[in-house]
Design a protein around this motif. Structure first.
Motif, short mmCIF file in Angstrom:
data_model
loop_
_atom_site.label_atom_id
_atom_site.label_comp_id
_atom_site.label_asym_id
_atom_site.label_seq_id
_atom_site.Cartn_x
_atom_site.Cartn_y
_atom_site.Cartn_z
N THR A 285 -16.57 47.62 -32.94
CA THR A 285 -15.43 47.14 -32.16
C THR A 285 -15.67 47.29 -30.67
OG1 THR A 285 -14.33 49.31 -32.23
CG2 THR A 285 -13.85 47.76 -34.01
N SER B 31 -4.38 46.08 -31.62
CA SER B 31 -5.57 45.63 -32.35
C SER B 31 -5.41 44.20 -32.81
CB SER B 31 -5.83 46.54 -33.56
OG SER B 31 -6.05 47.87 -33.15
N ILE C 98 -9.34 43.01 -37.15
CA ILE C 98 -9.84 44.39 -37.27
C ILE C 98 -9.38 45.05 -38.56
CG2 ILE C 98 -8.00 45.76 -36.22
CD1 ILE C 98 -10.17 47.02 -34.46
N ARG D 284 -13.51 51.17 -37.45
CA ARG D 284 -12.72 50.79 -36.27
C ARG D 284 -12.28 51.99 -35.44
NH1 ARG D 284 -7.73 50.68 -39.89
NH2 ARG D 284 -8.50 49.01 -41.24
N VAL E 270 -12.93 42.95 -32.83
CA VAL E 270 -14.20 43.05 -33.55
C VAL E 270 -15.30 42.43 -32.69
CG1 VAL E 270 -15.48 42.39 -35.60
CG2 VAL E 270 -13.07 42.98 -35.79
#
Length: 484
Positions: A96, A302, A306, A314, A437
């Motif tokens: 990430t 987020s 993700i 993550r 991501v």
């Protein structure tokens, strides 16, 4: 035609067939197996489209050439394995990236929650204490009643660092500490207002239990999971969302004000999706004071993609991804609370009364609380006390969607109209953090595939071919040999 075994030996078996003696060598079976294995390997190497394998079985190649090709293939496999392992490690540990988002006009920013914990005598109601005495301790003398009340007041306000102030009292069992204190809780009065009453209806203060004992929370989404009623119901399911007060730059200044509070308090300012933590800063106010907190915020959220990653990949957990024993929702502070419970149980064999008891947990009596006070710093910070300042491995991840609040100004003035509390956003954030991501599973396939193609000239069909040879083809070869 007939068979007749004449003389079985250690290595040979003699058979008579049509009047002739035949000899079958058991070592020949091993030779046959070896021949079939070599044939199978030669077939795989000669037909595989992985570069270099063909040269290992080509009869026109000299032994030296085969040795060179074997070394080249070995180095290529090693190189592709090293780079492939590095790619997989990156996907598992750092897939990430956190970037900045500046489209602030489209955001809604949640106002912080505030949890107020009554101080000292405000936690024990006189009338309810008198009823407790009449019901259970009617034979007590005045001095014994005073001692019992002093014990209950100390117990209601006990937390890490104050446990040694609580003296021994055997009239109330430790398993009943929480229920007795809850039954003696004082009634409170207050009024709530905010900057946009036509948009945000006034909420009520929600009863909740913290590491400072019985408290009240406003604008807290998670407060009900630590309520006495929720604990006693043995409920382990998620509750309906109650919503939190939030605003956008178009709403202008936004604040919450609780006026005419009937008690002095020690409070926590925290995220609406979090619970208070005893190790965090507290804000105090006595009766007859007006406290104002001006707050700024920084959000992190987020991207939807993700969710496909594991929490370890993550580095965060969503609210509904709880792995906790004490709550069906996950928050970072709740994880730390469970870690404190585990450490307290490990050190002193019990947990304080203000935690949600689990099946095999023992509630600390006064001696147990005195034991916990010896480890105050360790339990508050959850760090080793050996001087190396190494964190205890609690396995706590931060929330994937979170808002961090910073108090820019804290002012308290004496106020003749009662005890008041006001907090709000003095300005809306103009940037927020976005977790996205950077290196997904598709990138892993492309990277490993490129590495295999570079070193070995492989493709997806090459790997399927390997699977085919060592499953279907191998099974067929073994079956054919068994029949033969």
């Amino acid at each position: 035609m007939y068979w007749n075994e004449l003389n079985p030996q250690k290595h040979n078996v003699l058979f008579k067939f049509d009047g002739k003696i035949l000899k079958k060598d058991n070592d020949g079976v091993l030779v046959n197996i070896k021949t079939n294995i070599i044939h199978f390997i030669n077939l795989f190497f000669s037909s595989s489209n992985i570069h270099g394998f063909y040269h290992l079985t080509d009869e026109t190649r000299h032994f030296t050439e085969k040795l060179v090709w074997m070394m080249a293939i070995g180095l290529s496999i090693y190189g592709s394995a090293i780079l492939g392992s590095s790619t997989w490690t990156r996907y598992q540990e750092n897939p990430t990236v956190i970037s900045m988002d500046r489209e602030f006009k489209e955001w809604t920013t949640a106002l912080p929650a505030f949890t107020l914990c009554p101080t000292d005598e405000h936690k024990i109601d006189d009338d309810r204490f008198d009823n407790l005495i009449k019901t259970n301790f009617s034979t007590y003398s005045d001095s014994e009643k005073d001692d019992l009340r002093a014990f209950l007041v100390l117990l209601a306000n006990a937390t890490y660092g104050t446990f040694n102030d609580v003296f021994e009292n055997n009239q109330i069992q430790q398993k009943d500490y929480l229920s007795v204190l809850n039954s003696l809780r004082s009634d409170i009065s207050y009024e709530v207002s905010n900057s946009h009453l036509e948009i945000f209806s006034p909420y009520s203060l929600l009863s909740t239990i913290t590491e400072l004992g019985s408290c009240y929370s406003y604008n807290g989404e998670i407060a009900l999971y630590n309520s006495y009623e929720y604990w006693m119901s043995r409920n382990t399911s998620m509750l309906p969302r109650i919503g939190v007060i939030s605003g956008t730059p178009l709403d202008g200044d936004i604040f919450i004000q609780i006026t005419s509070i009937s008690f002095g308090y020690q409070g926590f300012l925290h995220s609406p999706y979090e619970v208070p933590d005893i190790a965090y800063r507290t804000y105090q106010s006595d009766l007859g004071f007006y406290k104002t907190l001006d707050v700024t915020a920084l959000s992190i959220y987020s991207a939807p993609e993700i969710i496909s990653l594991t929490p370890k990949q993550r580095g965060c957990r969503f609210l509904n991804e709880s792995n906790l024993e004490i709550s069906p929702v996950y928050t970072y502070n709740m994880c730390r609370i469970q870690c404190r419970m585990d450490q307290a149980k490990k050190l002193c064999g019990c947990i304080p009364y203000f935690y949600k008891p689990r099946k095999n947990d023992k509630i600390c009596d006064v001696k147990g609380m005195h034991c916990l006070d010896q480890y105050k710093e360790f339990l508050l910070k959850l760090r080793n006390t050996t001087g190396d300042d190494v964190k205890v491995n609690c396995g706590c991840y931060p929330p994937c969607d979170d808002v961090n609040y910073i108090v820019e100004e804290d002012s308290t003035i004496q106020w003749f109209l009662g005890t008041n509390l006001k907090w709000g956003l003095i300005k809306y954030p103009r940037l927020r953090l976005k977790r996205n991501v950077l290196f997904g599973f598709t990138d892993v396939l492309v990277s490993i595939g490129g590495t295999a193609g570079l070193f070995l000239g492989c493709s997806v069909l090459s790997f399927l071919e390997i699977i085919y040879f060592f499953t279907f083809r191998l099974a067929y070869t073994l079956f054919y040999f068994a029949v033969e």
